[in-house]
Design a protein around this motif. Structure first.
Motif, PDB file in Angstrom:
ATOM      1  N   ASP A  96       0.801  -1.222   0.000  1.00 16.34           N
ATOM      2  CA  ASP A  96       0.000   0.000   0.000  1.00 16.34           C
ATOM      3  C   ASP A  96       0.838   1.278   0.000  1.00 16.34           C
ATOM      4  N   SER A  98       3.030   2.368   2.169  1.00 13.00           N
ATOM      5  CA  SER A  98       3.234   3.000   3.472  1.00 13.00           C
ATOM      6  C   SER A  98       4.385   2.327   4.208  1.00 13.00           C
ATOM      7  N   ARG A 101       6.458   3.848  10.739  1.00 12.23           N
ATOM      8  CA  ARG A 101       7.459   4.828  11.159  1.00 12.23           C
ATOM      9  C   ARG A 101       8.187   4.418  12.424  1.00 12.23           C
ATOM     10  N   LYS A 113      12.885   4.458   2.461  1.00 10.01           N
ATOM     11  CA  LYS A 113      12.390   4.420   1.079  1.00 10.01           C
ATOM     12  C   LYS A 113      13.533   4.186   0.101  1.00 10.01           C
TER      13      LYS A 113
END
Length: 382
Positions: A96, A98, A101, A113
């Protein structure tokens, strides 16, 4: 500026230094006992050193062609050039887009990322791996830099022992893992399966999040304790922890089941707030009290589920496809209701529940004779 970079932490915390030396001198069985007990849980500098030692050990056993740390700079240069912040789309293997964190700042999220994109470029055969962002995020907390985190993730990706394995990298294997967890839940947590089946919600979709409960939904202090043991023991640990979470959820949801509209969302919310229900020490104790099959036995079950999925037309090249369960909405019977049939169907092993049932015998057609029951049934199955 990083605080403490000019400090010899081992002189500030001598006990940590002593513990680290013990870690270095311990064999695998001793490290397993340490990981389960939280031996290197504090301070975090000790955990970082422990992870480096453990993952370096992984890279010398059952690992094929793990990329060197310096390869990361080449990959990052090819993808990002001089950019410090990635504006690239997320890798396709993410579900998705995401990234959990946990305790990372914005720079940390950007680094995750970048690492994920470099992994995708170096391992183009990875086509479905929704757990990887969570794992990279957790590993980055205890990595010296991006290239060390990249190397650590690559060690887990390239690990080749099928009985201990770490990361599912295709839709086929990931889905088979979900089905294998469903089989285990059918043994150890049958009550919650009955609740979900009776509510007409999809058990396949419910179990598709099981690994995310651990690395994305658990609070950080819980997730890293699981990671401690996972790095040493592999996938079997995740099954145990997820079963422990499911058994706790069963107790919680039983009294409010009538008010639950979406079990899939409800259990993830429950896991996020697990600290209200149990400490991490008790959760780990509960998980390791569950006597599931051996690694070899679990691998046999996983392969059986993969075979069933392939018979259903699912291959390792599929990406983000839902495995459609048997449609019972049009089911009709004079013996059981649709809801009762859903509950019965939930008891069937996952690999058999993929296929539509075939009616072999009906009293309205074949009568009530035992002989008439045996003959058509035998010919159809034999």
């Amino acid at each position: 500026m990083k605080y403490g970079q000019f400090v010899d932490w081992e002189k500030i915390d001598p006990e940590s230094a002593v513990r680290y030396q013990k870690i270095l001198k311990s064999n695998h069985q001793e490290l397993k006992a340490m990981g389960r007990s939280g031996y290197w849980a504090m301070p975090h500098t000790l955990r970082a050193k422990a992870y480096y030692h453990i993952i370096h050990g992984i890279s010398t056993e059952y690992v094929s062609a793990v990329p060197d740390r310096d390869i990361y700079h080449d990959l990052a240069g090819q993808i990002f050039g001089e950019q410090k912040k990635s504006t690239h789309p997320f890798p396709e293997y993410m579900e998705d887009g995401s990234i959990p964190r946990h305790c990372l700042n914005k720079a940390g999220l950007n680094s995750v990322k970048k690492i994920l994109l470099c992994i995708g470029k170096h391992f183009p055969d990875i086509n479905y791996c929704p757990v990887l962002p969570a794992l990279v995020s957790l590993l980055l907390h205890f990595s010296e830099d991006e290239k060390e985190c990249f190397h650590s993730a690559c060690c887990l990706i390239t690990y080749t022992d099928p009985n201990k394995r770490y990361i599912d990298q295709t839709f086929l294997t990931y889905r088979a893992s979900c089905m294998t967890f469903g089989d285990l839940a059918n043994i150890f947590c049958r009550g919650v399966r009955k609740l979900i089946a009776a509510s007409n919600q999809n058990l396949f979709e419910f179990y598709s999040d099981w690994i995310m409960w651990i690395f994305a939904d658990l609070p950080f202090t819980y997730a890293i304790r699981v990671l401690d043991v996972y790095l040493l023991e592999g996938y079997k640990v995740l099954y145990r922890v997820a079963l422990a979470l499911l058994s706790l959820y069963k107790v919680s949801v039983a009294s409010r089941v009538a008010h639950v509209d979406d079990f899939r969302k409800d259990i993830r919310s429950f896991v996020e707030n697990i600290a209200r229900h149990i400490t991490i020490e008790k959760l780990m104790e509960r998980a390791f009290s569950i006597q599931i099959a051996t690694r070899k036995g679990l691998n046999i079950l996983l392969n059986a589920n993969k075979e069933a999925l392939m018979q259903k037309g699912i291959s390792k090249h599929h990406n983000r496809l839902s495995c459609i369960a048997v449609d019972l909405e049009n089911f009709s019977s004079s013996v059981v209701t649709e809801t009762e049939m859903r509950v019965v169907w939930a008891w069937i092993p996952e690999r058999f529940a993929l296929f539509h049932p075939t009616l072999l015998f009906s009293t309205s057609e074949h009568g009530h004779s035992l002989a008439s029951f045996v003959v058509p049934s035998y010919h159809q199955t034999g």
